[in-house]
Motif scaffolding. Structure first.
Motif, PDB file in Angstrom:
ATOM      1  N   THR A  28       0.838  -1.206   0.000  1.00  5.65           N
ATOM      2  CA  THR A  28       0.000   0.000   0.000  1.00  5.65           C
ATOM      3  C   THR A  28       0.868   1.249   0.000  1.00  5.65           C
ATOM      4  N   VAL A  29       1.851   1.264   0.867  1.00  7.07           N
ATOM      5  CA  VAL A  29       2.749   2.427   0.935  1.00  7.07           C
ATOM      6  C   VAL A  29       3.540   2.578  -0.358  1.00  7.07           C
ATOM      7  N   THR A  30       4.092   1.473  -0.838  1.00  4.25           N
ATOM      8  CA  THR A  30       4.887   1.525  -2.073  1.00  4.25           C
ATOM      9  C   THR A  30       4.024   1.927  -3.263  1.00  4.25           C
ATOM     10  N   GLY A  31       2.872   1.278  -3.379  1.00  2.60           N
ATOM     11  CA  GLY A  31       1.993   1.585  -4.509  1.00  2.60           C
ATOM     12  C   GLY A  31       1.509   3.020  -4.492  1.00  2.60           C
ATOM     13  N   ALA A  32       1.104   3.489  -3.317  1.00  2.00           N
ATOM     14  CA  ALA A  32       0.617   4.868  -3.226  1.00  2.00           C
ATOM     15  C   ALA A  32       1.735   5.861  -3.543  1.00  2.00           C
ATOM     16  N   THR A  33       2.930   5.573  -3.089  1.00  2.00           N
ATOM     17  CA  THR A  33       4.065   6.464  -3.356  1.00  2.00           C
ATOM     18  C   THR A  33       4.371   6.512  -4.848  1.00  2.00           C
ATOM     19  N   ILE A  34       4.436   5.350  -5.483  1.00  2.00           N
ATOM     20  CA  ILE A  34       4.757   5.302  -6.917  1.00  2.00           C
ATOM     21  C   ILE A  34       3.661   5.953  -7.748  1.00  2.00           C
ATOM     22  N   VAL A  35       2.407   5.644  -7.431  1.00  2.00           N
ATOM     23  CA  VAL A  35       1.295   6.204  -8.204  1.00  2.00           C
ATOM     24  C   VAL A  35       1.237   7.724  -8.045  1.00  2.00           C
ATOM     25  N   VAL A  36       1.356   8.220  -6.816  1.00  2.00           N
ATOM     26  CA  VAL A  36       1.301   9.664  -6.589  1.00  2.00           C
ATOM     27  C   VAL A  36       2.476  10.359  -7.270  1.00  2.00           C
ATOM     28  N   TYR A  37       3.666   9.789  -7.157  1.00  2.26           N
ATOM     29  CA  TYR A  37       4.835  10.382  -7.818  1.00  2.26           C
ATOM     30  C   TYR A  37       4.629  10.426  -9.329  1.00  2.26           C
ATOM     31  N   THR A  38       4.118   9.309  -9.901  1.00  6.05           N
ATOM     32  CA  THR A  38       3.890   9.251 -11.353  1.00  6.05           C
ATOM     33  C   THR A  38       2.833  10.264 -11.773  1.00  6.05           C
ATOM     34  N   GLU A  39       1.744  10.368 -11.024  1.00  4.45           N
ATOM     35  CA  GLU A  39       0.687  11.304 -11.386  1.00  4.45           C
ATOM     36  C   GLU A  39       1.157  12.753 -11.275  1.00  4.45           C
ATOM     37  N   ASP A  40       1.983  13.060 -10.277  1.00  4.01           N
ATOM     38  CA  ASP A  40       2.460  14.437 -10.093  1.00  4.01           C
ATOM     39  C   ASP A  40       3.569  14.821 -11.060  1.00  4.01           C
ATOM     40  N   ASN A  41       4.483  13.927 -11.337  1.00  4.98           N
ATOM     41  CA  ASN A  41       5.678  14.283 -12.095  1.00  4.98           C
ATOM     42  C   ASN A  41       5.712  13.778 -13.524  1.00  4.98           C
ATOM     43  N   VAL A  42       4.954  12.757 -13.870  1.00  2.99           N
ATOM     44  CA  VAL A  42       4.995  12.230 -15.239  1.00  2.99           C
ATOM     45  C   VAL A  42       3.674  12.519 -15.938  1.00  2.99           C
ATOM     46  N   SER A  43       2.637  11.770 -15.564  1.00  2.00           N
ATOM     47  CA  SER A  43       1.347  11.940 -16.226  1.00  2.00           C
ATOM     48  C   SER A  43       0.249  11.332 -15.358  1.00  2.00           C
ATOM     49  N   TRP A  44      -0.851  12.034 -15.275  1.00  2.00           N
ATOM     50  CA  TRP A  44      -1.980  11.530 -14.513  1.00  2.00           C
ATOM     51  C   TRP A  44      -2.498  10.249 -15.155  1.00  2.00           C
ATOM     52  N   ALA A  45      -2.577  10.201 -16.466  1.00  2.00           N
ATOM     53  CA  ALA A  45      -3.082   9.031 -17.186  1.00  2.00           C
ATOM     54  C   ALA A  45      -2.188   7.814 -16.943  1.00  2.00           C
ATOM     55  N   LEU A  46      -0.876   8.007 -16.928  1.00  2.00           N
ATOM     56  CA  LEU A  46       0.041   6.892 -16.681  1.00  2.00           C
ATOM     57  C   LEU A  46      -0.126   6.359 -15.251  1.00  2.00           C
ATOM     58  N   GLY A  47      -0.277   7.250 -14.268  1.00  2.00           N
ATOM     59  CA  GLY A  47      -0.485   6.826 -12.891  1.00  2.00           C
ATOM     60  C   GLY A  47      -1.771   6.033 -12.744  1.00  2.00           C
ATOM     61  N   PHE A  48      -2.838   6.526 -13.386  1.00  2.00           N
ATOM     62  CA  PHE A  48      -4.106   5.802 -13.357  1.00  2.00           C
ATOM     63  C   PHE A  48      -3.968   4.471 -14.082  1.00  2.00           C
ATOM     64  N   GLY A  49      -3.274   4.456 -15.184  1.00  4.16           N
ATOM     65  CA  GLY A  49      -3.070   3.238 -15.971  1.00  4.16           C
ATOM     66  C   GLY A  49      -2.306   2.177 -15.182  1.00  4.16           C
ATOM     67  N   LEU A  50      -1.268   2.608 -14.442  1.00  3.49           N
ATOM     68  CA  LEU A  50      -0.517   1.657 -13.614  1.00  3.49           C
ATOM     69  C   LEU A  50      -1.429   0.996 -12.581  1.00  3.49           C
ATOM     70  N   SER A  51      -2.286   1.790 -11.959  1.00  5.25           N
ATOM     71  CA  SER A  51      -3.230   1.244 -10.974  1.00  5.25           C
ATOM     72  C   SER A  51      -4.192   0.257 -11.627  1.00  5.25           C
ATOM     73  N   ALA A  52      -4.722   0.626 -12.779  1.00  5.39           N
ATOM     74  CA  ALA A  52      -5.667  -0.248 -13.473  1.00  5.39           C
ATOM     75  C   ALA A  52      -5.004  -1.554 -13.902  1.00  5.39           C
ATOM     76  N   VAL A  53      -3.797  -1.480 -14.446  1.00  2.00           N
ATOM     77  CA  VAL A  53      -3.088  -2.685 -14.882  1.00  2.00           C
ATOM     78  C   VAL A  53      -2.767  -3.581 -13.681  1.00  2.00           C
ATOM     79  N   ALA A  54      -2.326  -2.993 -12.571  1.00  2.00           N
ATOM     80  CA  ALA A  54      -2.012  -3.785 -11.376  1.00  2.00           C
ATOM     81  C   ALA A  54      -3.256  -4.516 -10.869  1.00  2.00           C
ATOM     82  N   ASN A  55      -4.405  -3.844 -10.881  1.00  5.04           N
ATOM     83  CA  ASN A  55      -5.646  -4.492 -10.445  1.00  5.04           C
ATOM     84  C   ASN A  55      -6.067  -5.600 -11.396  1.00  5.04           C
ATOM     85  N   ILE A  56      -5.942  -5.389 -12.679  1.00  7.87           N
ATOM     86  CA  ILE A  56      -6.323  -6.413 -13.655  1.00  7.87           C
ATOM     87  C   ILE A  56      -5.415  -7.638 -13.547  1.00  7.87           C
TER      88      ILE A  56
END
Length: 174
Positions: A30-58
């Protein structure tokens, strides 16, 4: 998920170890995932951060379903609420029968299935009527002949615990 995972093991020690590791890995991921997703959404792309979450769940869901035919599944034994209802009905039916102070007068289980004899507690005493033995409620082998008139002390204590949980968790309205 944790309860189903623990049921894959036969010994209590293995089940406890599984639960411990499950909690540790769950918090860590949870800590690792939230850190990576938040960092990706803030610094790279919101769509990529959301995509990583969706792919991990699938992927997680796919692994779960692909392995489901290997899981040790426990057969259902009826509704847990049926036993609670039986205790209430049996206590109501025997409400006029005086309670006894002797443990032998209460039904503790068929053929000493229980390791220790559970004496009825003094809290919520009126429910103890459900475990009070009366003539004709048990068979000659010690099993219950009338399940809606007699319950084991364990089932009575289970209902008491259930009621205590709701009594302790009441939230006052303001």
């Amino acid at each position: 998920m944790a309860a189903m995972g623990a049921n894959q093991f036969n010994s209590v020690k293995d089940q406890e170890a599984f639960i411990n590791w499950y909690v540790i890995i769950s918090y860590g991921s949870t800590v690792t995932g939230a850190t990576i997703v938040v960092y990706t959404e803030d610094n790279v792309s919101w769509a990529l951060g959301f995509g990583l979450s969706a792919v991990a769940n699938i992927v997680g869901l796919a692994v779960f379903f692909l392995g489901s035919h290997y899981y040790h599944q426990i057969k259902l034994q009826g509704s847990p609420f049926t036993n609670l209802a039986r205790v209430i009905i049996a206590a109501i039916r025997k409400r006029k029968v005086p309670l006894s102070s002797k443990i032998e007068d209460y039904y503790c289980g068929h053929k000493a299935v229980q390791i220790e004899v559970l004496a009825p507690t003094k809290s919520l005493r009126y429910l103890n009527h459900a475990a009070l033995k009366i003539e004709g409620e048990t068979r000659s082998d010690g099993s219950i002949a009338k399940p809606w008139s007699l319950c084991s002390t364990q089932k009575v204590e289970d209902l008491k615990t259930f009621l205590r949980i709701f009594r302790c968790c009441q939230v006052p309205f303001s």
